[in-house]
Enzyme design. Structure first.
Site, PDB file in Angstrom:
ATOM      1  N   GLY A 114       0.808  -1.204   0.000  1.00 34.67           N
ATOM      2  CA  GLY A 114       0.000   0.000   0.000  1.00 34.67           C
ATOM      3  C   GLY A 114       0.847   1.261   0.000  1.00 34.67           C
ATOM      4  O   GLY A 114       2.026   1.229  -0.388  1.00 34.67           O
ATOM      5  N   GLY A 116       2.300   3.008   2.356  1.00 35.82           N
ATOM      6  CA  GLY A 116       3.529   2.917   3.162  1.00 35.82           C
ATOM      7  C   GLY A 116       4.585   2.114   2.428  1.00 35.82           C
ATOM      8  O   GLY A 116       5.755   2.517   2.331  1.00 35.82           O
ATOM      9  N   THR A 137      -4.138  -2.490  -1.691  1.00 39.30           N
ATOM     10  CA  THR A 137      -4.776  -2.109  -0.433  1.00 39.30           C
ATOM     11  C   THR A 137      -6.277  -2.185  -0.618  1.00 39.30           C
ATOM     12  O   THR A 137      -6.782  -1.818  -1.681  1.00 39.30           O
ATOM     13  CB  THR A 137      -4.410  -0.682   0.039  1.00 39.30           C
ATOM     14  N   ILE A 138      -6.954  -2.633   0.399  1.00 41.33           N
ATOM     15  CA  ILE A 138      -8.419  -2.676   0.274  1.00 41.33           C
ATOM     16  C   ILE A 138      -8.994  -1.260   0.267  1.00 41.33           C
ATOM     17  O   ILE A 138     -10.093  -1.038  -0.183  1.00 41.33           O
ATOM     18  CB  ILE A 138      -9.080  -3.524   1.393  1.00 41.33           C
ATOM     19  N   ASP A 139      -8.214  -0.292   0.780  1.00 41.86           N
ATOM     20  CA  ASP A 139      -8.734   1.085   0.880  1.00 41.86           C
ATOM     21  C   ASP A 139      -8.790   1.808  -0.477  1.00 41.86           C
ATOM     22  O   ASP A 139      -9.423   2.849  -0.591  1.00 41.86           O
ATOM     23  CB  ASP A 139      -7.857   1.921   1.822  1.00 41.86           C
ATOM     24  N   ARG A 183      -9.136   4.469   5.852  1.00 42.85           N
ATOM     25  CA  ARG A 183      -8.420   5.376   6.769  1.00 42.85           C
ATOM     26  C   ARG A 183      -8.514   6.822   6.298  1.00 42.85           C
ATOM     27  O   ARG A 183      -8.973   7.690   7.030  1.00 42.85           O
ATOM     28  CB  ARG A 183      -6.974   4.890   6.791  1.00 42.85           C
ATOM     29  N   GLU A 234     -14.023   4.131   8.776  1.00 46.10           N
ATOM     30  CA  GLU A 234     -13.351   4.260  10.085  1.00 46.10           C
ATOM     31  C   GLU A 234     -12.661   5.617  10.257  1.00 46.10           C
ATOM     32  O   GLU A 234     -12.513   6.109  11.366  1.00 46.10           O
ATOM     33  CB  GLU A 234     -12.323   3.134  10.253  1.00 46.10           C
ATOM     34  N   HIS A 282     -11.375  -6.469  10.217  1.00 39.23           N
ATOM     35  CA  HIS A 282     -10.483  -7.275   9.374  1.00 39.23           C
ATOM     36  C   HIS A 282     -11.200  -8.322   8.533  1.00 39.23           C
ATOM     37  O   HIS A 282     -10.570  -8.926   7.661  1.00 39.23           O
ATOM     38  CB  HIS A 282      -9.405  -7.928  10.245  1.00 39.23           C
ATOM     39  N   ARG A 285     -10.582  -7.824   5.025  1.00 40.45           N
ATOM     40  CA  ARG A 285      -9.256  -8.074   4.442  1.00 40.45           C
ATOM     41  C   ARG A 285      -9.036  -9.555   4.109  1.00 40.45           C
ATOM     42  O   ARG A 285      -8.026  -9.903   3.505  1.00 40.45           O
ATOM     43  CB  ARG A 285      -8.167  -7.601   5.413  1.00 40.45           C
TER      44      ARG A 285
HETATM   45  O1  F6P Z   1      -4.721   0.123   4.931  1.00 41.01           O
HETATM   46  C1  F6P Z   1      -5.654  -0.875   5.010  1.00 41.01           C
HETATM   47  C2  F6P Z   1      -6.300  -0.933   6.352  1.00 41.01           C
HETATM   48  O2  F6P Z   1      -7.223  -1.942   6.174  1.00 41.01           O
HETATM   49  C3  F6P Z   1      -6.933   0.366   6.866  1.00 41.01           C
HETATM   50  O3  F6P Z   1      -8.188   0.609   6.380  1.00 41.01           O
HETATM   51  C4  F6P Z   1      -6.949   0.127   8.344  1.00 41.01           C
HETATM   52  O4  F6P Z   1      -6.982   1.358   9.051  1.00 41.01           O
HETATM   53  C5  F6P Z   1      -5.704  -0.601   8.567  1.00 41.01           C
HETATM   54  O5  F6P Z   1      -5.434  -1.322   7.386  1.00 41.01           O
HETATM   55  C6  F6P Z   1      -5.731  -1.499   9.765  1.00 41.01           C
HETATM   56  O6  F6P Z   1      -4.493  -2.084   9.905  1.00 41.01           O
HETATM   57  P1  F6P Z   1      -4.114  -3.056  11.115  1.00 41.01           P
HETATM   58  O7  F6P Z   1      -4.474  -4.429  10.687  1.00 41.01           O
HETATM   59  O8  F6P Z   1      -2.667  -2.893  11.259  1.00 41.01           O
HETATM   60  O9  F6P Z   1      -4.878  -2.620  12.314  1.00 41.01           O
END
Ligand code: F6P
Length: 300
Positions: A114, A116, A137-139, A183, A234, A282, A285
């Site tokens: 993603g 990062g 990334t799912i976002d 996010r 979120e 999650h 995901r």
């Molecule tokens: O970046 C993808 C994401 O699914 C964001 O929507 C979410 O804030 C983050 O990952 C959560 O990550 P973690 O699993 O580290 O809490």
């Protein structure tokens, strides 16, 4: 040519499909392929790379997650370490990472990740590693990319969940607030919310006002529609408010969460209607990647 594949950041459906696709197309070109485990974590171990062969990637397209493992704290430029007084700090270990590439003759990196991970990949490329970035990334919030790997499956999961919640909302004449991931970007909320005919969709890009949501619910009540579905990302922020943060760990992005709970309580006290919140978290995901995600993994 010897190339390495890394998966970094949050997992997403389609990662294994992407590892397989990249491995097979490299092998077809006569290249050697290795995998980095746990999102660059293995670079600091005695066995930084594992061989990726046809046999190793067989039958993994439909599997969720990443068999290479991933990490949210795997940034070689900002690695968390515990100081002697027990507190944590960050250190730059990128030179060790680069040495691992050089020592094992790895010439190029396929970085699947993603925002990062793309930042890290960019920095590694500036240190001399040839990099191909695969946006995942799912976002769906990576600049310059229309649709990221994992988004389609996540939206489908969220849509199905909202569909299921809707029947309970209607049966019990309740307000249901569903919190989805997202996010900084509201793509999941927007696409799943529209697909599942939500009554209000709150996204990080537009600050929300509870008054507007209450107004919408009252309009529905006046028409005899005595239940409402609110979908909230979120990262959504109320006017003059702040992001809902659940926790913070050094070297990682803030953990978001809590906006749906807050909204359900507020809406309940302002409308007098029973309101409940649900955080999909999650769940979005995981699972088998959709046809679309499998196809873009091949294209990427
Ligand atoms: O970046 C993808 C994401 O699914 C964001 O929507 C979410 O804030 C983050 O990952 C959560 O990550 P973690 O699993 O580290 O809490």
């Amino acid at each position: 040519m010897k190339i390495a594949i890394n998966t970094g950041g949050g997992d997403a459906p389609g990662l294994n499909a992407a590892i397989r696709s990249a491995t097979l197309s490299a092998i077809r070109r006569g290249w050697e392929v290795v995998g980095i485990r746990n999102g660059y974590g293995s670079l600091y171990s005695d066995t930084p790379f594992i061989p990726l062969t046809r046999e190793r990637v067989r039958g993994i397209t439909m599997l969720g997650g990443t068999f290479l493992g991933t990490a949210n704290r795997g940034n070689p430029f900002e690695m968390p370490y515990q100081k002697s007084d027990g507190t944590w700090d960050l250190e730059d270990r990128s030179d060790e990472a680069i040495s691992a590439f050089r020592e094992h003759g790895v010439e190029a990196l396929v970085a699947i990740g993603g925002d990062g991970s793309m930042r890290i990949a960019n920095k590694l490329s500036k240190k001399g590693i040839k990099v191909v970035g695969v946006p995942k990334t799912i976002d769906n919030d990576i600049w310059g990319c229309d649709v990221t790997l994992g988004f389609d499956t996540a939206v489908t999961t969220a849509t199905e969940a909202i569909d299921k919640i809707t029947t309970t909302a209607e049966s019990h004449q309740r307000i249901m607030v569903v919190e989805v991931m997202g996010r900084y970007a509201g793509w999941i909320a927007l696409h799943a919310g529209l697909s599942a005919s939500a009554d209000a969709i709150l996204i990080p890009e537009i600050e929300f006002s509870i008054d507007s949501v209450v107004e919408k619910i009252s309009e529905r009540e006046a028409k005899g529609e005595n239940y409402s579905i609110i979908v909230v990302a979120e990262g959504a922020i109320e006017k003059k408010g702040e992001r809902f943060v659940k926790g913070k760990v050094i070297g990682q992005a803030e953990q978001l969460g809590g906006v749906a709970d807050y909204l359900a309580k507020e809406l309940s006290s302002r409308t007098g209607k029973e309101s409940r919140s649900l955080v999909l978290g999650h769940l979005q995901r995981g699972g088998t990647p959709s046809t679309y995600d499998r196809l873009i993994s091949l294209r990427f």
